[in-house]
Each structure stands twice: as C-alpha cells, then as structure tokens.
Scaffold this active site. Structure first.
Site, PDB file in Angstrom:
ATOM      1  N   LYS A  92       0.865  -1.194   0.000  1.00 57.09           N
ATOM      2  CA  LYS A  92       0.000   0.000   0.000  1.00 57.09           C
ATOM      3  C   LYS A  92       0.888   1.227   0.000  1.00 57.09           C
ATOM      4  CE  LYS A  92      -4.339   1.208   0.167  1.00 57.09           C
ATOM      5  NZ  LYS A  92      -5.534   0.453  -0.269  1.00 57.09           N
ATOM      6  N   ASP A 124      -6.918   4.481  -4.719  1.00 60.39           N
ATOM      7  CA  ASP A 124      -7.562   4.366  -3.399  1.00 60.39           C
ATOM      8  C   ASP A 124      -8.149   5.759  -3.153  1.00 60.39           C
ATOM      9  OD1 ASP A 124      -7.693   2.399  -0.934  1.00 60.39           O
ATOM     10  OD2 ASP A 124      -7.279   4.346  -0.058  1.00 60.39           O
TER      11      ASP A 124
HETATM   12  P1  NDP Z   1     -12.764   8.066  -3.047  1.00 56.73           P
HETATM   13  O1  NDP Z   1     -11.702   9.069  -2.864  1.00 56.73           O
HETATM   14  O2  NDP Z   1     -13.301   7.803  -4.410  1.00 56.73           O
HETATM   15  O3  NDP Z   1     -13.999   8.407  -2.111  1.00 56.73           O
HETATM   16  C1  NDP Z   1     -13.854   8.529  -0.730  1.00 56.73           C
HETATM   17  C2  NDP Z   1     -15.185   8.969  -0.155  1.00 56.73           C
HETATM   18  O4  NDP Z   1     -15.119   8.867   1.265  1.00 56.73           O
HETATM   19  C3  NDP Z   1     -15.524  10.414  -0.479  1.00 56.73           C
HETATM   20  O5  NDP Z   1     -16.916  10.560  -0.543  1.00 56.73           O
HETATM   21  C4  NDP Z   1     -14.929  11.158   0.722  1.00 56.73           C
HETATM   22  O6  NDP Z   1     -15.536  12.400   0.992  1.00 56.73           O
HETATM   23  C5  NDP Z   1     -15.232  10.190   1.837  1.00 56.73           C
HETATM   24  N1  NDP Z   1     -14.241  10.344   2.901  1.00 56.73           N
HETATM   25  C6  NDP Z   1     -12.908  10.168   2.794  1.00 56.73           C
HETATM   26  N2  NDP Z   1     -12.296  10.446   3.945  1.00 56.73           N
HETATM   27  C7  NDP Z   1     -13.272  10.809   4.782  1.00 56.73           C
HETATM   28  C8  NDP Z   1     -13.269  11.208   6.131  1.00 56.73           C
HETATM   29  N3  NDP Z   1     -12.116  11.310   6.834  1.00 56.73           N
HETATM   30  N4  NDP Z   1     -14.479  11.488   6.700  1.00 56.73           N
HETATM   31  C9  NDP Z   1     -15.621  11.386   5.987  1.00 56.73           C
HETATM   32  N5  NDP Z   1     -15.667  11.017   4.700  1.00 56.73           N
HETATM   33  C10 NDP Z   1     -14.519  10.736   4.116  1.00 56.73           C
HETATM   34  O7  NDP Z   1     -12.190   6.701  -2.413  1.00 56.73           O
HETATM   35  P2  NDP Z   1     -12.689   5.209  -2.633  1.00 56.73           P
HETATM   36  O8  NDP Z   1     -14.153   5.170  -2.848  1.00 56.73           O
HETATM   37  O9  NDP Z   1     -11.789   4.583  -3.624  1.00 56.73           O
HETATM   38  O10 NDP Z   1     -12.326   4.550  -1.223  1.00 56.73           O
HETATM   39  C11 NDP Z   1     -13.239   4.498  -0.143  1.00 56.73           C
HETATM   40  C12 NDP Z   1     -12.808   3.421   0.833  1.00 56.73           C
HETATM   41  O11 NDP Z   1     -12.794   2.148   0.174  1.00 56.73           O
HETATM   42  C13 NDP Z   1     -11.411   3.581   1.426  1.00 56.73           C
HETATM   43  O12 NDP Z   1     -11.396   3.051   2.742  1.00 56.73           O
HETATM   44  C14 NDP Z   1     -10.553   2.684   0.527  1.00 56.73           C
HETATM   45  O13 NDP Z   1      -9.375   2.262   1.177  1.00 56.73           O
HETATM   46  C15 NDP Z   1     -11.521   1.529   0.320  1.00 56.73           C
HETATM   47  N6  NDP Z   1     -11.287   0.669  -0.833  1.00 56.73           N
HETATM   48  C16 NDP Z   1     -11.164   1.193  -2.091  1.00 56.73           C
HETATM   49  C17 NDP Z   1     -10.988   0.355  -3.176  1.00 56.73           C
HETATM   50  C18 NDP Z   1     -10.944   0.871  -4.559  1.00 56.73           C
HETATM   51  O14 NDP Z   1     -10.875   0.050  -5.487  1.00 56.73           O
HETATM   52  N7  NDP Z   1     -11.018   2.168  -4.802  1.00 56.73           N
HETATM   53  C19 NDP Z   1     -10.856  -1.098  -2.999  1.00 56.73           C
HETATM   54  C20 NDP Z   1     -11.096  -1.554  -1.645  1.00 56.73           C
HETATM   55  C21 NDP Z   1     -11.276  -0.679  -0.616  1.00 56.73           C
HETATM   56  P3  NDP Z   1     -14.713  13.767   0.706  1.00 56.73           P
HETATM   57  O15 NDP Z   1     -14.715  13.906  -0.782  1.00 56.73           O
HETATM   58  O16 NDP Z   1     -15.494  14.816   1.410  1.00 56.73           O
HETATM   59  O17 NDP Z   1     -13.340  13.569   1.280  1.00 56.73           O
HETATM   60  O1  2IT Z   2      -7.900  -1.315  -0.754  1.00 58.62           O
HETATM   61  C1  2IT Z   2      -7.852  -1.854  -1.882  1.00 58.62           C
HETATM   62  O2  2IT Z   2      -8.022  -3.064  -2.031  1.00 58.62           O
HETATM   63  C2  2IT Z   2      -7.611  -0.987  -3.043  1.00 58.62           C
HETATM   64  N1  2IT Z   2      -7.508   0.225  -2.881  1.00 58.62           N
HETATM   65  C3  2IT Z   2      -7.464  -1.587  -4.397  1.00 58.62           C
HETATM   66  C4  2IT Z   2      -6.076  -2.125  -4.597  1.00 58.62           C
HETATM   67  C5  2IT Z   2      -5.747  -2.567  -6.006  1.00 58.62           C
HETATM   68  O3  2IT Z   2      -4.571  -2.883  -6.198  1.00 58.62           O
HETATM   69  O4  2IT Z   2      -6.623  -2.616  -6.879  1.00 58.62           O
END
Ligand code: NDP
Ligand code: 2IT
Length: 459
Positions: free
Chosen positions: A139, A179
């Site tokens: 990561k 992420d």
């Molecule tokens: P994005 O940046 O696309 O979206 C994040 C969302 O969460 C936004 O709406 C953001 O709001 C909100 N957010 C972030 N930080 C905070 C906070 N401190 N308090 C409140 N709201 C918050 O990220 P992802 O959708 O990609 O990721 C979301 C979660 O999923 C994370 O935990 C990530 O690690 C996990 N994840 C992502 C994967 C992926 O493929 N993208 C895979 C597996 C897990 P704002 O815009 O206001 O900050």
């Molecule tokens: O938390 C996660 O699994 C991710 N942000 C996706 C990682 C990846 O390599 O697709």
C-alpha cells in the site's frame, strides 16, 4: 470441528504466542494507532489456526508477517499554479510477497501517515490472498490533498511522486492502483510518468488504468459491485436479499457510487449517502446519475445534491448518517467512520446486515456490538476484495495483450466474490467459529500466506 482436534494446552500456547507477537509489534511501532488496531483485530482471531498448525509458531510465521518486508518514505516536492514550492511525503509499504508481486492502492489524503499506510498494507496481504489470485500485499500514498487543486497541480504532484517511486515498482515487483483521492485522473498522470521514465510501455505495472490505454472493464465498478455480491450471499443466511431493502451507504466516491448502482440494480432503495461535510437523505431513493454528475464530473460536494433534488435533505454531520433507519448499511468512506454510537443507532433503526466497502471502517467496539446484536457482518478484507481482484484480472489481460468484455469480467468478479464468501464461511465453521465471517476471513487469508511463507524458507 476444532474441538477434539486440538488440546486445551495447544490453544493456550497459541494464545500466548499471539499475545507476545502482538505486544512486541505494538511496542516497536509507537504512535501508530491504526496499525495497532488492525493487529488487535486480526491476530487474536488466528488462535484456532495456530493451535492446529503449531509449526507456524515454531517457524516464526507471525513475527515475520507483522514486519513489512520493506517500508519506503520519500520527499515529494512540487510547484503550485502560483509558483510556490510545496513538500509532501510519499510512502510505500511492501508488506508481503509470499503470493506474488506487492499489490495495493495509493491513497492521496491529508491524513496519510505511516500508521495508516501500514494498517492498509497489512490488511491487503490477507485480502489479496482471499481473492485466490497471485498477488502479495502492499500500500502507498501521500499526505497530499488533491481537493481544490487544479488538474495541472495534481499532474505536477503525481509526476514528482513517480519520479522517486518508479524505481521501487514494476509488473513483477510492485503494482499500485487507486484508493482514496486517486482515481482515473491521478492513475493516468502516475502511469504516464512511469512510462516516460522507464522508456517502455509496461501496462501491467499499474492497474485502474483507463480503458483507452490498457485498463480493464469493470475495474471502476469492481469494489462496489463486489461488495454487493458478497453481501447478497450473506443476506441469504437470513433468507433476505437486496430486493425491497433500504440501504444506507457512507461516502460518495468510487466504492460508494458503484455499491449504490449494483444495490439499485438488485431492487434495493439507497436512501442516504455522504461525504466528509455531511450526508443527504432522500426517501425517494438516491438519483445516482445526479450523484455521478456532481462527484465524477463536477468534483462537487454532496450538499449540491440536496440543492438540486427537492425530495432530499442535507445534514451537515457525516457521522449522523447511521441514524437513518435501514436494512443494510455499507460503510464505504474511510477507517473508523462507524463507531459504537453509530452501531447503536443502526441497531435501533433495525439494521440486519453491515458490509464494509471501506478498509477498517468499523471500530472494534462496534464490530463486537454487531456480533452481540446478531447483526450480519461482512469484513472489509473479504467484502471489498472485488477491486483488487479485478486489478489482478487487469494484470492478466495486460500479460496476454488482450482485453475481455465487460460481461466476461463481471462474471469473473461475481464468481470470485461468491467463492470468497464460501471460503470464509467454511473456514469459520472448520475453526470453531461458525457464522463468524471476520474470523473466517482472517484465518483463510492467513493459512494461504503462511503456507507459501513456510515453503519459501525463513526470508
Ligand atoms: P474516493 O476518494 O473515491 O472516495 C472517498 C469517499 O469517502 C468520499 O466521498 C470522501 O468524501 C469520503 N471520505 C474520505 N475520507 C473521509 C473522512 N475522513 N471522513 C468522511 N468522509 C470521508 O475513495 P474510494 O471510494 O476509492 O475509497 C473508499 C474506501 O474504500 C477507502 O477506505 C478505501 O481504502 C476503500 N477501498 C477502495 C478500493 C478501490 O478500489 N477504490 C478497494 C477496496 C477498498 P470527501 O470527498 O469529502 O473527502
Ligand atoms: O484497498 C484496496 O483493495 C484498493 N484500494 C485496491 C487495490 C488494487 O490494487 O486494486
């Protein structure tokens, strides 16, 4: 099944081993609360597996597993549009390569520090193992905040980040992806700079790429869709389904949007979504095309949704989203966003299932409360594995210099999520924790990595 297979002494020895490794790991990583939390959640659940496989204790598997193979931190200087110099810090934890090249996302958010990167990297090892695909765990990220930055500022930052990071990655070494704060735009800039420095088009060095330059269909949708496939299987344990259910989803980023899309396709009504400013409640069901317009096109705020949609109202406190009554809650924003107070509110509102789209969104106390209240709980390292699984499929397509159709990748994803669900449920039963999907996920992921580590010697 574990009863009768191991003695009380063997269980006691495994408990003492876990306690010792946990204490030592915490002591040697002071000031890293999120990392400690991930260790405390995971290690104790491995006791039944260690009691059955005492060789893993003898060979120091856990001591080695908690220590990253490599942790990189570097300076990222960049110049803003007004000509001012800024310095951020970049990180990459290359945690474990027993199963394949390090694989995991890159996060750009002002809160990023070594504790957050290590907890995410540690979780990623087990998640990646659960996919059944050949990927190790890693990561990375930076405390750079893309919010409010121009495209050119983001590009200059990404190019500076990659100018150091390129030397540590590669299709068979370490393969990053997106992420929080790293989406299609950032991946494009990062990959472009990597390609330029290397002087070769190594498509498999990065995943989450645009379809136009080696990306996979369904990668954008994969985490959210995969989460819903997993939770749909879990709901069957109570003869329930998404059809006709009310859903609350925190966040409105990549994971949240595509979880909402698949839940709606399966007949559910998503009634609330959020960002860090607050949440919107829309009893008529969230209009996802409007959310996509605001979030994916305009890079706007969730409050804009309530301004444009008469049936919706905005509440300026994102932690209050759990007070909205629902059948299924899907935390899809960030770590520790669902605490004991949130859990009590969800239980009072009649929740039957919680599925983690984010990484470690639920605090330990909240997880325990759901268990007591008999609420179904899908742990992130299993339920959100669809994203990294399709990343591994993207790597496979890049190696073959081919691309599969949307339908082919989605079928593959569905199959992988169902298979993860079955593995997790079966493992929980086999190790004396029937129905405990958290223990099942931790043990199943651990066993796969431990077997590979032992086979490769003490390294
Ligand atoms: P994005 O940046 O696309 O979206 C994040 C969302 O969460 C936004 O709406 C953001 O709001 C909100 N957010 C972030 N930080 C905070 C906070 N401190 N308090 C409140 N709201 C918050 O990220 P992802 O959708 O990609 O990721 C979301 C979660 O999923 C994370 O935990 C990530 O690690 C996990 N994840 C992502 C994967 C992926 O493929 N993208 C895979 C597996 C897990 P704002 O815009 O206001 O900050
Ligand atoms: O938390 C996660 O699994 C991710 N942000 C996706 C990682 C990846 O390599 O697709």
């Amino acid at each position: 099944m574990i009863d009768g297979l191991v003695t009380r002494d063997e269980v006691r020895t495994a408990e003492q081993y876990v306690e010792r490794v946990l204490e030592e790991a915490i002591a040697r990583s002071p000031g890293e609360p999120e990392f400690h939390q991930a260790l405390k959640e995971l290690l104790p659940t491995l006791v039944p597996a260690l009691a059955m496989h005492s060789e893993y204790m003898r060979l120091g598997v856990l001591e080695r597993l908690v220590e990253p193979e490599r942790m990189i931190s570097f300076r990222v200087p960049w110049i803003d549009d007004a000509g001012r110099v800024h310095v951020n810090r970049g990180y990459r934890v290359q945690y474990n390569s027993a199963l394949g090249p390090y694989k995991g996302g890159i996060r750009f958010h002002r809160t990023v520090n070594s504790s957050i990167i290590k907890f995410l990297g540690f979780e990623q090892i087990f998640k990646n193992a659960l996919t059944g695909l050949p990927i190790g765990g890693g990561k990375g990220g930076s405390d750079f905040d893309p919010k409010g930055k121009s495209d050119m500022e983001v590009m200059r930052f990404a190019q500076s980040f990659m100018t150091e990071f390129y030397r540590h990655m590669g299709p068979d070494v370490d393969v990053p992806a997106g992420d929080i704060g790293v989406g299609a735009r950032e991946v494009g800039y990062l990959f472009g700079q990597y390609k330029r420095i290397r002087g070769s088009f190594e498509a498999g060095a990065f995943t989450g790429k645009g379809i136009a330059y080696g990306g996979s269909y369904v990668r954008k949708e994969a985490t959210g869709y995969g989460l819903v496939y997993f939770v749909e299987e879990m709901l069957k344990m109570r003869d329930r389904s998404f059809a006709g259910s009310r859903i609350v989803i925190s966040g409105s980023g990549n994971v949240a949007i595509y979880a909402a899309e698949k839940a709606a396709q399966l007949g559910a009504t998503v009634v609330a979504m959020s960002d860090s400013d607050g949440y919107v409640y829309d009893p008529e069901g969230i209009d996802l095309s409007l959310i996509k317009q605001i979030k994916e096109v305009e890079r706007g705020r969730i409050r804009d949704y309530a301004e444009r949609r008469p049936s919706a109202r905005f509440v300026p406190d994102s932690s209050e989203i759990w007070t909205v009554p629902c059948d299924v809650a899907l935390p899809c924003a960030t770590q520790n966003e669902l605490d004991l107070r949130g859990a009590e509110a969800l239980i009072a509102g009649g929740v039957i299932a919680v599925g983690e789209g984010a990484n470690m969104p639920t605090t330990l106390e909240a997880v325990r409360r759901f268990e007591e209240a008999d609420v179904l709980f899908a742990p992130g390292k299993a339920a959100n594995a669809g994203g990294v699984a399709v990343s591994a499929l993207e790597m496979a397509q890049n190696s073959m210099r081919m691309s599969w159709t949307f339908y082919e990748v989605e079928e593959n994803l569905r199959h992988i999520m169902h298979s993860i669900f079955r593995t997790v449920l079966t493992t929980a039963g086999q190790y004396g924790k029937p129905g405990d999907l958290l223990a099942g996920a931790n043990i199943a992921g651990f066993l796969k990595v431990a077997e590979a580590m032992v086979a490769q010697g003490v390294i």
